[in-house]
Design a protein around this motif. Structure first.
Motif, mmCIF file in Angstrom:
data_model
loop_
_atom_site.group_PDB
_atom_site.id
_atom_site.type_symbol
_atom_site.label_atom_id
_atom_site.label_comp_id
_atom_site.label_asym_id
_atom_site.label_seq_id
_atom_site.Cartn_x
_atom_site.Cartn_y
_atom_site.Cartn_z
ATOM 1 N N THR A 31 0.362 4.546 16.064
ATOM 2 C CA THR A 31 0.229 5.117 14.722
ATOM 3 C C THR A 31 -0.301 4.036 13.784
ATOM 4 O OG1 THR A 31 2.441 4.462 14.013
ATOM 5 C CG2 THR A 31 2.243 6.603 15.134
ATOM 6 N N LYS A 32 -0.747 4.444 12.627
ATOM 7 C CA LYS A 32 -1.246 3.492 11.627
ATOM 8 C C LYS A 32 -0.136 2.499 11.245
ATOM 9 C CE LYS A 32 -4.818 2.517 9.075
ATOM 10 N NZ LYS A 32 -5.979 1.911 9.683
ATOM 11 N N GLU A 33 1.087 2.990 11.118
ATOM 12 C CA GLU A 33 2.228 2.137 10.778
ATOM 13 C C GLU A 33 2.469 1.100 11.890
ATOM 14 O OE1 GLU A 33 5.862 4.299 10.229
ATOM 15 O OE2 GLU A 33 6.935 2.550 9.502
ATOM 16 N N GLU A 34 2.389 1.537 13.143
ATOM 17 C CA GLU A 34 2.571 0.615 14.270
ATOM 18 C C GLU A 34 1.438 -0.411 14.339
ATOM 19 O OE1 GLU A 34 4.907 3.519 17.444
ATOM 20 O OE2 GLU A 34 2.732 3.692 17.211
ATOM 21 N N GLN A 35 0.225 0.027 14.051
ATOM 22 C CA GLN A 35 -0.910 -0.891 14.050
ATOM 23 C C GLN A 35 -0.738 -1.965 12.979
ATOM 24 O OE1 GLN A 35 -4.596 1.289 13.743
ATOM 25 N NE2 GLN A 35 -4.048 2.632 15.435
ATOM 26 N N THR A 36 -0.286 -1.547 11.803
ATOM 27 C CA THR A 36 -0.056 -2.496 10.714
ATOM 28 C C THR A 36 1.040 -3.479 11.082
ATOM 29 O OG1 THR A 36 -0.769 -0.881 9.067
ATOM 30 C CG2 THR A 36 0.598 -2.707 8.280
ATOM 31 N N PHE A 37 2.132 -2.970 11.655
ATOM 32 C CA PHE A 37 3.231 -3.843 12.065
ATOM 33 C C PHE A 37 2.758 -4.861 13.100
ATOM 34 C CE2 PHE A 37 6.661 -4.977 14.962
ATOM 35 C CZ PHE A 37 7.610 -5.465 14.078
ATOM 36 N N LEU A 38 2.022 -4.406 14.098
ATOM 37 C CA LEU A 38 1.540 -5.292 15.149
ATOM 38 C C LEU A 38 0.576 -6.336 14.592
ATOM 39 C CD1 LEU A 38 1.494 -6.090 18.104
ATOM 40 C CD2 LEU A 38 -0.240 -4.342 18.491
#
Length: 109
Positions: free
Chosen positions: A75-82
């Motif tokens: 997800t976009k949120e997971e991509q940002t976190f990573l």
């Protein structure tokens, strides 16, 4: 998107390496490593140098060249976190991993 120089420096820091460590492991001068990390500086001369640097720093060649992560299924949120996680120095990455592991264990208990 950040520049190759910024990605190079961030990846080296994330790998927990000093410029002198990277220079030694890549058989380059410290001046060369500094130049790779400086805006407007030089870049690795050969594909072999790019591959060796990326392997040492733990980043993909695509990320170094284009700034793209191969994480399309997140997800976009997971991509940002990573992306944020990868910018952290190694001690902070270890702390984040430890906290996430402890929370996951608690959740699964």
């Amino acid at each position: 998107m950040s520049s190759r120089a910024k990605r190079c420096k961030a990846a080296r820091n994330s790998a927990g390496l000093r410029q002198s460590d990277a220079a030694e492991k890549l058989n380059k001068s410290i001046a060369t490593i500094k130049s790779w990390e400086r805006e407007g500086g030089s870049e690795p001369n050969t594909l072999g140098d790019v591959a060796s640097m990326c392997r040492l720093y733990g980043m993909s060649i695509d990320y170094y060249i284009n700034g793209r992560e191969n994480i399309t299924q997140l997800t976009k949120e997971e991509q940002t976190f990573l992306s944020d996680y990868r910018m952290l120095p190694t001690p902070y990455r270890e702390l984040v991993s430890s906290v996430a592991g402890a929370l996951a264990e608690k959740q699964n208990a």
